[in-house]
Every structure is written in C-alpha cells, then in structure tokens.
Design a protein around this motif. Structure first.
Motif, PDB file in Angstrom:
ATOM      1  N   GLY A 109       0.657  -1.165   0.171  1.00 53.34           N
ATOM      2  CA  GLY A 109      -0.115  -0.119  -0.100  1.00 53.34           C
ATOM      3  C   GLY A 109       0.811   1.267   0.024  1.00 53.34           C
ATOM      4  N   ALA A 110       1.972   1.238   0.832  1.00 55.27           N
ATOM      5  CA  ALA A 110       2.710   2.469   0.734  1.00 55.27           C
ATOM      6  C   ALA A 110       3.555   2.585  -0.599  1.00 55.27           C
ATOM      7  CB  ALA A 110       3.755   2.313   1.825  1.00 55.27           C
ATOM      8  N   ALA A 111       3.770   1.505  -1.140  1.00 52.07           N
ATOM      9  CA  ALA A 111       4.507   1.415  -2.310  1.00 52.07           C
ATOM     10  C   ALA A 111       3.661   2.081  -3.577  1.00 52.07           C
ATOM     11  CB  ALA A 111       5.311   0.132  -2.833  1.00 52.07           C
ATOM     12  N   LEU A 112       2.524   1.715  -3.506  1.00 52.66           N
ATOM     13  CA  LEU A 112       1.579   2.345  -4.337  1.00 52.66           C
ATOM     14  C   LEU A 112       1.213   3.642  -4.181  1.00 52.66           C
ATOM     15  CD1 LEU A 112      -0.480   1.807  -6.686  1.00 52.66           C
ATOM     16  CD2 LEU A 112      -2.443   1.162  -5.058  1.00 52.66           C
ATOM     17  N   GLY A 113       1.296   4.304  -2.802  1.00 56.88           N
ATOM     18  CA  GLY A 113       0.943   5.526  -2.528  1.00 56.88           C
ATOM     19  C   GLY A 113       2.319   6.348  -3.423  1.00 56.88           C
ATOM     20  N   VAL A 114       3.495   5.793  -3.254  1.00 54.46           N
ATOM     21  CA  VAL A 114       4.711   6.365  -3.690  1.00 54.46           C
ATOM     22  C   VAL A 114       4.474   6.537  -5.301  1.00 54.46           C
ATOM     23  CG1 VAL A 114       7.249   6.320  -3.788  1.00 54.46           C
ATOM     24  CG2 VAL A 114       6.214   5.969  -1.709  1.00 54.46           C
ATOM     25  N   VAL A 115       4.225   5.580  -5.955  1.00 59.14           N
ATOM     26  CA  VAL A 115       4.043   5.224  -7.371  1.00 59.14           C
ATOM     27  C   VAL A 115       3.203   6.279  -7.838  1.00 59.14           C
ATOM     28  CG1 VAL A 115       3.663   3.591  -9.385  1.00 59.14           C
ATOM     29  CG2 VAL A 115       4.921   2.772  -7.490  1.00 59.14           C
ATOM     30  N   ILE A 116       2.019   6.332  -7.308  1.00 58.07           N
ATOM     31  CA  ILE A 116       0.821   7.433  -7.633  1.00 58.07           C
ATOM     32  C   ILE A 116       1.505   8.801  -7.449  1.00 58.07           C
ATOM     33  CG2 ILE A 116      -0.932   8.309  -7.450  1.00 58.07           C
ATOM     34  CD1 ILE A 116      -2.087   5.542  -6.593  1.00 58.07           C
ATOM     35  N   ALA A 117       2.156   9.165  -6.459  1.00 59.47           N
ATOM     36  CA  ALA A 117       2.887  10.421  -6.446  1.00 59.47           C
ATOM     37  C   ALA A 117       3.704  10.655  -7.479  1.00 59.47           C
ATOM     38  CB  ALA A 117       3.362  10.545  -5.048  1.00 59.47           C
ATOM     39  N   MET A 118       4.645   9.476  -7.844  1.00 59.69           N
ATOM     40  CA  MET A 118       5.633   9.924  -8.889  1.00 59.69           C
ATOM     41  C   MET A 118       5.096  10.112 -10.142  1.00 59.69           C
ATOM     42  SD  MET A 118       8.273   6.815  -8.149  1.00 59.69           S
ATOM     43  CE  MET A 118       9.696   7.035  -6.584  1.00 59.69           C
ATOM     44  N   ALA A 119       4.025   9.320 -10.472  1.00 59.04           N
ATOM     45  CA  ALA A 119       3.592   9.085 -11.935  1.00 59.04           C
ATOM     46  C   ALA A 119       2.572  10.144 -12.190  1.00 59.04           C
ATOM     47  CB  ALA A 119       2.809   7.702 -12.224  1.00 59.04           C
ATOM     48  N   HIS A 120       1.800  10.594 -11.330  1.00 60.89           N
ATOM     49  CA  HIS A 120       0.631  11.541 -11.543  1.00 60.89           C
ATOM     50  C   HIS A 120       0.570  12.691 -10.762  1.00 60.89           C
ATOM     51  CE1 HIS A 120      -1.289   8.054 -13.575  1.00 60.89           C
ATOM     52  NE2 HIS A 120      -1.282   7.395 -12.644  1.00 60.89           N
ATOM     53  N   LEU A 121       1.387  12.903 -10.054  1.00 56.99           N
ATOM     54  CA  LEU A 121       1.314  14.220  -9.137  1.00 56.99           C
ATOM     55  C   LEU A 121       2.848  14.875  -9.327  1.00 56.99           C
ATOM     56  CD1 LEU A 121      -0.390  13.085  -6.063  1.00 56.99           C
ATOM     57  CD2 LEU A 121      -1.292  14.318  -8.062  1.00 56.99           C
ATOM     58  N   GLY A 122       3.872  14.262 -10.028  1.00 56.33           N
ATOM     59  CA  GLY A 122       4.998  14.959 -10.160  1.00 56.33           C
ATOM     60  C   GLY A 122       5.957  15.159  -8.942  1.00 56.33           C
ATOM     61  N   VAL A 123       5.764  14.088  -8.060  1.00 59.13           N
ATOM     62  CA  VAL A 123       6.655  14.139  -6.729  1.00 59.13           C
ATOM     63  C   VAL A 123       8.076  13.614  -7.252  1.00 59.13           C
ATOM     64  CG1 VAL A 123       6.815  13.537  -4.285  1.00 59.13           C
ATOM     65  CG2 VAL A 123       4.549  14.239  -5.447  1.00 59.13           C
ATOM     66  N   ALA A 124       8.864  14.156  -6.648  1.00 58.46           N
ATOM     67  CA  ALA A 124      10.135  13.650  -6.771  1.00 58.46           C
ATOM     68  C   ALA A 124      11.288  13.548  -5.913  1.00 58.46           C
ATOM     69  CB  ALA A 124      10.929  14.236  -7.840  1.00 58.46           C
ATOM     70  N   SER A 125      10.653  13.801  -4.626  1.00 58.36           N
ATOM     71  CA  SER A 125      11.510  13.787  -3.252  1.00 58.36           C
ATOM     72  C   SER A 125      11.116  13.200  -2.145  1.00 58.36           C
ATOM     73  CB  SER A 125      11.492  15.477  -2.892  1.00 58.36           C
ATOM     74  OG  SER A 125      10.457  15.747  -2.091  1.00 58.36           O
ATOM     75  N   LEU A 126      11.785  12.449  -1.653  1.00 56.49           N
ATOM     76  CA  LEU A 126      11.859  11.803  -0.377  1.00 56.49           C
ATOM     77  C   LEU A 126      10.596  12.275   0.677  1.00 56.49           C
ATOM     78  CD1 LEU A 126      15.281  10.030   0.390  1.00 56.49           C
ATOM     79  CD2 LEU A 126      13.155   8.922  -0.624  1.00 56.49           C
ATOM     80  N   THR A 127      11.147  13.568   0.883  1.00 62.76           N
ATOM     81  CA  THR A 127      10.042  14.239   1.695  1.00 62.76           C
ATOM     82  C   THR A 127       8.745  14.263   1.294  1.00 62.76           C
ATOM     83  OG1 THR A 127      10.712  16.437   0.946  1.00 62.76           O
ATOM     84  CG2 THR A 127      11.742  15.498   2.943  1.00 62.76           C
ATOM     85  N   LEU A 180       5.707   0.506 -15.466  1.00 63.48           N
ATOM     86  CA  LEU A 180       5.937  -0.015 -16.697  1.00 63.48           C
ATOM     87  C   LEU A 180       5.494   0.985 -17.669  1.00 63.48           C
ATOM     88  CD1 LEU A 180       5.471  -3.785 -16.594  1.00 63.48           C
ATOM     89  CD2 LEU A 180       7.548  -2.689 -16.566  1.00 63.48           C
ATOM     90  N   LEU A 181       4.774   1.727 -17.591  1.00 59.92           N
ATOM     91  CA  LEU A 181       4.241   2.831 -18.601  1.00 59.92           C
ATOM     92  C   LEU A 181       4.955   3.989 -18.739  1.00 59.92           C
ATOM     93  CD1 LEU A 181       0.319   2.464 -17.871  1.00 59.92           C
ATOM     94  CD2 LEU A 181       1.493   1.703 -19.829  1.00 59.92           C
ATOM     95  N   SER A 182       6.202   4.121 -17.784  1.00 58.54           N
ATOM     96  CA  SER A 182       6.953   5.422 -17.673  1.00 58.54           C
ATOM     97  C   SER A 182       8.556   4.817 -17.345  1.00 58.54           C
ATOM     98  CB  SER A 182       6.310   6.300 -16.942  1.00 58.54           C
ATOM     99  OG  SER A 182       7.311   7.542 -16.679  1.00 58.54           O
ATOM    100  N   SER A 183       9.441   5.333 -18.100  1.00 56.91           N
ATOM    101  CA  SER A 183      10.668   5.053 -17.863  1.00 56.91           C
ATOM    102  C   SER A 183      11.082   5.863 -16.326  1.00 56.91           C
ATOM    103  CB  SER A 183      11.591   5.189 -18.962  1.00 56.91           C
ATOM    104  OG  SER A 183      11.706   6.413 -19.500  1.00 56.91           O
ATOM    105  N   THR A 184      10.726   6.916 -16.616  1.00 52.92           N
ATOM    106  CA  THR A 184      11.094   7.991 -15.456  1.00 52.92           C
ATOM    107  C   THR A 184      10.525   7.403 -14.126  1.00 52.92           C
ATOM    108  OG1 THR A 184      11.015   9.886 -17.020  1.00 52.92           O
ATOM    109  CG2 THR A 184      10.911  10.344 -14.419  1.00 52.92           C
TER     110      THR A 184
END
Length: 344
Positions: A109-127, A180-184
């Motif tokens: 669950g925590a990992a999914l939250g992080v992935v969604i933040a990366m993929a759809h919200l542009g979050v790129a920092s640990l904080t 898998l949909l985004s290399s970034t």
C-alpha cells in the motif's frame, strides 16, 4: 536450589532483574553500533574526530559525520524501531505469528502511494513521498482487516493472512502496470524500492520522525490491552479491555509506523517478522517487556545491517534491505527449527 523450589515472588524479582539488565545491555550495544556507524564507511573517521564534530564542529569531518552519517544513523534507529514495533503489534492484533508489514499488505500500500505520487503528481523527493506512503499504507491496512473480518466467522489469523496476500498481489499488479508505462517512474521507483538508507538527509529524518514517535507512543499505550487480547477476544472483554478501540488504535499505529518507515527507506523485509520472535525467546509474550525490547532490538538490527552493507562492499555499498534479508531468513529458519515460534 532450583527455581522450582523458590517462592514465586523471588522468581518474579529475579526475572525482572534479568530483563532490566538485558535492556541496559541492549542500549549499550545500540550506542556502540551508532558510534561505529558514524565512524566507519567508505572513508573511516577516527572516533576523536567524530566526537569533536558532534560536540563542537568546525572539523574536516563535519560534512561526513554531520551531513551524511548522523542523519542516516538516526533514521536507521527510527526505521528499525518502527518496523520491529509494528511487527509485534500486528502479530498481537491478528494473533498470527507470521504477521509483518510485508505479509499484510502495508508495504504494498505504501509503495502504491509512492508510485502514484511519482507518476501522476510529479513528486520527486523523499520528503514528498511520506504523506502518500502513509495514505497508501492506511488504505491497505483497512482493506486487509475489513476483508479478513468479513462474514460471520470474524477475523482469524488464517483469514487475515489470506486477505493480506490477496491485497498485496492486487496492489503489486497495479504498481507494475504503472511503472512499466513510464521509464522515469520506473527508474525513480527502482531506486526507492531497493530499500536503503543511502542518501537520506536531515530533512527526511525530520519529516518521518513525528509519525514514528506518535505510532510508538500509541503502541505503548495499548500494552495492557494487547496482553489481554492474546487470551482471545472473549477473555479480553472479560478483563475489561475495549477490543474495538484496541484494534482501531492498533491500525492507526501500524499505519503511522509502517507508512513512515517505508516512505523513508523503502520496503525493508524481515525486521518486523524476525525481531519480535527473537525478543520473545528472551522476554516471553508479555508486551510490557516485548515492546521495549523491540524498540532496541529493531534499531540494533537496522544499524548493524546498514553498517555491514557499507563495509562489505566499500567503497560502494549493499542496500540495507538486502542485508536484512540475508541475515533475517536463516535466523527465522533457525527459530522455527530449534526453538519453535514463541507463543503470542
């Protein structure tokens, strides 16, 4: 004279002294490991320089000791305490000796939250990951307990384990589809998911520390109720424990502990599973002693694993999660084969 012929109060006092002494020894071991963590690594720093840097500053070692190793060591202590405490709490609430953050879907669950933040919200920092990891961990925890408690039979260790496996599998599939949909996103998630303390700085520690501290305090507040719950729900109610409140606060504490720890360090396996079992072989199932020992044994394992990862592969390093898995798996097998799992 054997302990069987001694009066019960004498035996109890001897056991209390032994456990108190054990806490002191564990605290000393942790302090020594923390000192070693500040001194040893790709570039060794003499203990005198470490002390000078911590107390006065102004030395050439400030960048290494204060800027890199001190936040990393503090985070290792926090993450180890959080995962070990969460493991003991989840095992008590579910009455399942195999319960731990990974098994019951919290890490996924925590990992999914992080992935969604990366993929759809542009979050790129640990904080920035922390809040999303907490939300994901909370949703997964509620889903597992809801699914495992559905029906007239109610929650049971087997049902909760099956629910956790099902939720984990579903969330893992969603995570794989997104990355898998985004290399970034794939590269960012891969760097986070290896489970490491490398590169974690003071802002990350400041971000996650309040969540972990609150989760630990909540868990310690539930000590008496957890001891009663170990006897079964009916017995716990007969002893005056509020089972519903205990489970609710336990879910909140689990979410805070696992979400914050996973957000900061990535998924770290075996700490939440192995540490409570190792501690029980010494303390027994009494949570009045089990939880304080977990608060020391978890950090001991994490700091030692992080330090070993730096020393074994220097000037590079092994991810902390890899070291805990290498150490944790055989230890857990040994506990099962030689001592059997300590009762909950």
């Amino acid at each position: 004279m054997s302990t069987r012929t001694l009066p019960a109060p004498v035996v109890a006092r001897a056991g209390h002294r032994r456990l108190t002494l054990g806490l002191g020894v564990a605290a000393v071991i942790l302090l020594l490991l923390m000192a070693a963590s500040l001194s040893l690594g790709a570039e060794n720093v003499p203990f005198a320089d470490v002390w000078q840097s911590l107390t006065a500053g102004g030395t050439d070692a400030d960048v290494i000791v204060r800027g890199v190793r001190l936040p990393r060591t503090i985070l290792a202590v926090l993450v180890g305490a959080a995962l070990a405490t969460a493991g003991a709490l989840m095992q008590a609430l579910s009455r399942n000796p195999l319960a731990e953050p990974g098994l019951l879907g919290v890490n996924a669950g925590a990992a999914l939250g992080v992935v969604i933040a990366m993929a759809h919200l542009g979050v790129a920092s640990l904080t920035g990951y922390v809040w999303f990891a907490l939300i994901g961990a909370g949703i997964a925890t509620v889903a597992v307990y809801t699914l495992g408690s559905a029906g007239t039979a109610g929650a049971s260790p087997a049902r909760l384990a099956l629910a956790g496996a099902a939720i984990t599998a579903a969330l893992t599939g969603v995570i794989s589809a997104i990355v898998l949909l985004s290399s970034t996103v794939f590269n960012g998630f891969r760097a986070w998911s290896v489970g490491t303390l490398s590169g974690r700085t003071a802002p990350v520690v400041i971000q996650v520390a309040p969540f972990i501290v609150v989760g630990i305090v909540l868990t310690l507040f539930l000590v008496s109720s957890l001891n009663a719950l170990a006897l079964g729900e009916d017995a716990a109610k007969g002893l005056g424990a509020n089972v519903g409140r205990t489970r609710l606060l336990g879910v909140v504490a689990t979410t805070l502990l696992c979400g914050a720890a996973t957000a900061a360090a990535g998924p770290i396996s075996f700490v939440g599973l192995v540490v409570p079992h190792m501690v029980r072989t010494f303390t027994g199932p009494d949570h009045r002693w089990l939880l304080p020992y977990c608060l020391l044994a978890g950090p001991i394992l994490m700091v030692a694993a992080d330090l070993a990862g730096r020393l074994i592969a220097r000037p590079g390093e092994l991810p902390t999660a890899l070291v805990t898995a290498i150490v944790g798996a055989p230890v857990f097998v040994y506990l099962i084969r030689r001592r059997r799992m300590a009762g909950l």
